[in-house]
Design an enzyme around this catalytic site. Sequence first.
Site: not given
Length: 458
Positions: A72, A124-125, A215, A217, A258, A450
């Site tokens: 842990y 990014f969204d 960011d 990724a 990614k 979507h």
Amino acid sequence: MKKIGPEPYKIKMVEPLKQTTREERKKLIARAGYNIFNLGSEDIYIDLLTDSGTSAMSQFQWAALMQGDETYAGSRSYFRLKDTITSITGYPYVLPSHQGRGAENIITEMLIKPGTIVPGNMHFDSTRAHMQLKGATPLDLVIDQGLKPEADHPFKGNINLNKLENVLKEHGREKVPFVLITVTCNSNGGQPVSMENIRSAAELCRRYRVPLYFDAARFAENCYFIKDREHAYKDSELIDISREMFSYGDGCMMSSKKDGLVNIGGFMAFKDEVLHQHACQLSILYEGFPTYGGMAGRDLEALSVGLQEVLELPYLRFRVEQVAYLAERLQEEGVPVVKPPGGHAVYIDGKKFLPHIPQSQFPAQVLVVELYLESGIRAIELGTTAFTEKDPDSGELIYPELDLVRLAIPRRVYTNAHIDVVAESVLSIYKKRDQLKGLKIVYEAPVLRHFTCRFDFV
Ligand SMILES: *Cc1c(COP(=O)(O)O)cnc(C)c1O
């Protein structure tokens, strides 16, 4: 025809692919309401829905899994990962998170006060949504060429430095908690940011005493593009490019789904110890104790290995060239693709591919459906279904400028032979494109339609 080098690996474990007939696919896609999110993966031949969490792990990553320390607190696997991340980024303070958005949540909560502005190249969204949730206005300042599909610019992810300086000058550090550069720039197709641009943005940030974050990724793909396209770096080692790039920032957040070459996970890393401590407190609340942050010990191990493998030149060269090869095969035959291809996907312009189908009948989605019918390939529409907005006063629909089909290539998963199947399927549809018919929506949810909406042919 463009040549492509062979895969820089051989196959040790295989996952069978099911081939279906066109008749079967006709039934399956109708049952799915012509929405590829409703298909089961069993019924898909080549899945290009996303490059997120879909990478294949190496023998070294699978071996590392066995050494996961599931303690842990104080897990050995954490310290191994921390050393790897520090060696790649130079940042001494590392905190894992369950995936990229876990890190976004913590960093935005720490740094953002309501009423502030967060400039970046293009957020990014999920990052944008976290900023808005904390009361900030996200601001996309990517260069103009970055928004033009035909503009052939080597670094279409660059931030517009004049616009950035104006924002920093006008609002100052009281109103701008940090600047965020996304590498590569996902929202315009995985387009890279040059070292020169990052360095200049960092100078501006220092001048106005505003922190700069990444960011990260797809940081490794960005490093490869710098080596390939920015002359000063053509002889540099990728690890040195990575260290220099991160040296211009104060910290980073990353979705390891990614360029971590793993299926789940993320992290944030900082130069500043006090910020790290604050992030650790929030982590205990949201993610878990700071030496695991929502990840299993074995996943920390696999990520540590993945982050080293992703910077290997033969891998990265093959990766970027495989994507470019697909784009070029399509372009050669006149298929309208976004130029130049980015690091992780090829984008087809739906409106130009199907000029006889009005935007109200979802041309890009028509192509997505036809690709599935043609050969069982799953692509995704990023256009009219995903981004149409409603004018709040008139109720009139505002269509997005771009109606794109994205073919996202998972890392180390598909061979060049699969990529040829994809190219030939698109080209075969291109030849009969004038026979395709439009779609209409028959069911939609009030937000993010979507994912769940259903279509039928008009
Ligand atoms: C995927 C992604 C994220 C979010 O990460 P998740 O792991 O999906 O939560 C953030 N930023 C960029 C640029 C991404 O591509």
